[in-house]
Design an enzyme around this catalytic site. Structure first.
Site, PDB file in Angstrom:
ATOM      1  N   HIS A   1       0.978  -1.368   0.024  1.00 23.73           N
ATOM      2  CA  HIS A   1      -0.098   0.146   0.102  1.00 23.73           C
ATOM      3  C   HIS A   1       1.002   1.297  -0.163  1.00 23.73           C
ATOM      4  O   HIS A   1       2.034   1.243   0.562  1.00 23.73           O
ATOM      5  CB  HIS A   1      -0.868   0.100   1.366  1.00 23.73           C
TER       6      HIS A   1
ATOM      7  N   CYS B   1      -0.479   2.720  -4.231  1.00 24.51           N
ATOM      8  CA  CYS B   1      -1.372   3.824  -4.739  1.00 24.51           C
ATOM      9  C   CYS B   1      -0.490   5.107  -4.234  1.00 24.51           C
ATOM     10  O   CYS B   1       0.532   5.034  -3.553  1.00 24.51           O
ATOM     11  CB  CYS B   1      -2.453   3.738  -3.612  1.00 24.51           C
TER      12      CYS B   1
END
Ligand SMILES: *[C@@H]1O[C@H](CO)[C@@H](O)[C@H](O)[C@H]1NC(C)=O
Ligand SMILES: *[C@@H]1O[C@H](CO)[C@@H](O)[C@H](O)[C@H]1NC(C)=O
Length: 440
Positions: free
Chosen positions: A148, A189
C-alpha cells in the site's frame, strides 16, 4: 546463450555499429545483476502483493539471475494461511502456475520492515541477519516493491517507509558506487509521489510507478476459489509482458509503454534518467532465455475486474457473498461488510475532526478536504503522519488501512496551506489520544 553468442560475433564484425548497442547487449563490464523484491504487507486480503513478488522472483530466476543475488522480503503468511484453500500455492493469474514453488525467503514476518529494507538495499551486512545487495560500481540493481502507499509513503506491514528516507538510501548508493544502473518498479497507491520532484535525473536511476502521486493503484483477477484478488494491474501487466517478450530485444521504455497502455485504470509514471529506458529489460531482469513462462495471458484476461486497492477488502467480501452456500456464511460476510463500512465512517470522522480542530475555520476545513496540493513542506507532512501513525491506530490504522491512506492528502494540504504543524499535532493528539472521536 546462443543468441548472445551470435549477437557478439555479429557485433564484433560490424565495427560501424554505434558503440552503445554493443554495450547494452553485453553483461556490463563484468558486472553482476542484483535484485531486491519486496511485498510489504501481510493479511490474507493482501494475497496479491505476495503473489506479485513471487511471480517477479520466478521471472528473474528463469532468466538466469542466481539466487545468491536475489533478495526476497515477504511476510510469508499467505501460502499456509487458514483462509487459503490451496495450501502451499500462490497464483498471480487465473490460469497461472504456482509461483510460490521454489521461492527463496530471505526476510519474512517482522523482518519485513523499512529499516531492514534500507539496510539490505545499501548493502549493510552488519546490520541485518541475511543477504544484502552487495553490489559494486559495474552492477545493475533491480528493485520491485509492492504494498500500500500514500503521498510520500510506502507501507511496510504496520510501519511506513518515507520518500525522503528512500531517497537518502539511493544517494548513499550513488555516492558509494553501489551500482552502475539502478531500476525501481513500484506498485502502490499514489506511488508517483515517492519519486516526483525528488529523484535526480543524473544519478543513473530509472523508476516506474503504478500510479501518479494522487491516485489509487488497482487490483485485478478476483478468484472465486480463493475469494481474493490474485494480482495488481501494473504488476501483472509488466510481468505478463516479461513472460512473453524476448527480454534481450525489448527495451525498458517499450515495457513501460506497454504497461502504461494496458494499465488504463491508473497513470503509470516514469522518473529519473529516462535514457536508461533505451537499455534492454534483460539488463535488469536477466540475460538468459527463460526456460519456463509463468503466465500465458490471452485476450480475455486483461484485468476487466480491476478495483481500487482500498476497495479490495470490501469488494472481495461483496463478491464472496454471491458464492456462499449457507445462510450462516452470508450473515457472517454481511457482518464483515458492515464492520468495514463502520471503520470507513470512523476514518471520515477522525480526519474531519482533526482538520476542523487544527484549522479552526469552516472554509479552510472544506478547502483542505477538497483540494490536492503536491508535497513541498516535507518536514511538516512527515511529522504529522508520524504523529497520526503513533496515536491514531485505533481510528486510522496507518498504514494498514488503505482507506485511511487515501485521506492522508488532507495532511499534505494542511501543511501546504500553512496550518502550523504544532496545531495539527495537537489536534491529532486531542482527537485520537484523548478520544474525542464521536462514533454513534
Ligand atoms: C482499458 O483497456 C481495455 C483493453 O485495452 C479496454 O477494453 C477498456 O475499455 C479500457 N478501459 C478504459 C477505462 O479505458
Ligand atoms: C466518507 O467520506 C467520503 C467523502 O469524503 C464519502 O464519499 C463516503 O461516503 C464517506 N463514507 C462513510 C462510510 O461515511
Amino acid at each position: 546463450m546462443e543468441r548472445l553468442f551470435v549477437l557478439c560475433c555479429v557485433f564484433g564484425l560490424s565495427l560501424s555499429l554505434p558503440s552503445n548497442v554493443f554495450e547494452f547487449e553485453q553483461p556490463q563490464n563484468g558486472g553482476n545483476h542484483w535484485a531486491l523484491l519486496v511485498a510489504g504487507s501481510n493479511g490474507y486480503f493482501n494475497y496479491r502483493h505476495q503473489a506479485d513478488v513471487c511471480h517477479a522472483y520466478q521471472i528473474l530466476h528463469a532468466h538466469g539471475i542466481p539466487d545468491e543475488r536475489i533478495v526476497v522480503m515477504m511476510y510469508d503468511d499467505i501460502a499456509e494461511n487458514s483462509e487459503n484453500p490451496v495450501k502451499g500455492n500462490l497464483i498471480n493469474h487465473p490460469d497461472g502456475p504456482n509461483v510460490y514453488e521454489g521461492i527463496i525467503k530471505d526476510y519474512t514476518g517482522k523482518e519485513v520492515n523499512p529499516e531492514t529494507f534500507l539496510s539490505v538495499l545499501k548493502g549493510e551486512k552488519d546490520k541485518v541477519n541475511g543477504k544484502v545487495i552487495d553490489s559494486g560500481p559495474n552492477d545493475h540493481v533491480f528493485v520491485n516493491f509492492v504494498d500500500h502507499g500514500a503521498p510520500g509513503i510506502l507501507g511496510f506491514g504496520s510501519k511506513t517507509l518515507k520518500a525522503k528516507k528512500l531517497m537518502d538510501a539511493i544517494m548513499f548508493m550513488h555516492d558509494n558506487k553501489k551500482y552502475d544502473k539502478l531500476v525501481f518498479y513500484v506498485e502502490a497507491c499514489e506511488s508517483g509521489s515517492m519519486f516526483e520532484d525528488l529523484l535526480p535525473k543524473d544519478i543513473n536511476v530509472y523508476a516506474t510507478t503504478a500510479s501518479n502521486s494522487h491516485e489509487s493503484s488497482y487490483a485485478c483477477y478476483f478468484d472465486k476459489t480463493r475469494k481474493t484478488y490474485l494480482g495488481d494491474v501494473y504488476s501483472v501487466k509488466w510481468m505478463e509482458d516479461s513472460d512473453k517478450e524476448d527480454l534481450t530485444q525489448e527495451t525498458l521504455q517499450k515495457q513501460f509503454s506497454i504497461t502504461k497502455e494496458e494499465t488504463n485504470s491508473s497513470h503509470v509514471q516514469e522518473f529519473g534518467d529516462l535514457s536508461i529506458g533505451q537499455m534492454t529489460v534483460a539488463e535488469f531482469q536477466g540475460l538468459q532465455t527463460a526456460k519456463r513462462h509463468f503466465s500465458e495471458p490471452t485476450v480475455k484476461d486483461y484485468c476487466a475486474d480491476k478495483v481500487k486497492s482500498e476497495d479490495v477488502p470490501l469488494e472481495s467480501l461483496r463478491r464472496s457473498l454471491n458464492l456462499v452456500s449457507s445462510k450462516e456464511e452470508a450473515v457472517n460476510i454481511q457482518q464483515q461488510i458492515e464492520q468495514i463500512l463502520k471503520e470507513r465512517e470512523v476514518v471520515n470522522k477522525t480526519m474531519k475532526q482533526i482538520i476542523a480542530m487544527a484549522t479552526d475555520d469552516h472554509v479552510l476545513t472544506t478547502n483542505v478536504m477538497e483540494t490536492r496540493h503536491k508535497i513541498s513542506a516535507w518536514d511538516c507532512y512527515e511529522e504529522v503522519v508520524e504523529t497520526a501513525d503513533q496515536l491514531c491506530d485505533e481510528y486510522l490504522n496507518i498504514p494498514e488501512n488503505d482507506y485511511a491512506l487515501r485521506k492522508l492528502y488532507m495532511f499534505v494540504n494542511m501543511c501546504e496551506m500553512h496550518v502550523p504543524r504544532e496545531a495539527i499535532n495537537a489536534a491529532i493528539e486531542e482527537v485520537c489520544n484523548v478520544g474525542k472521536v464521536n462514533i454513534q
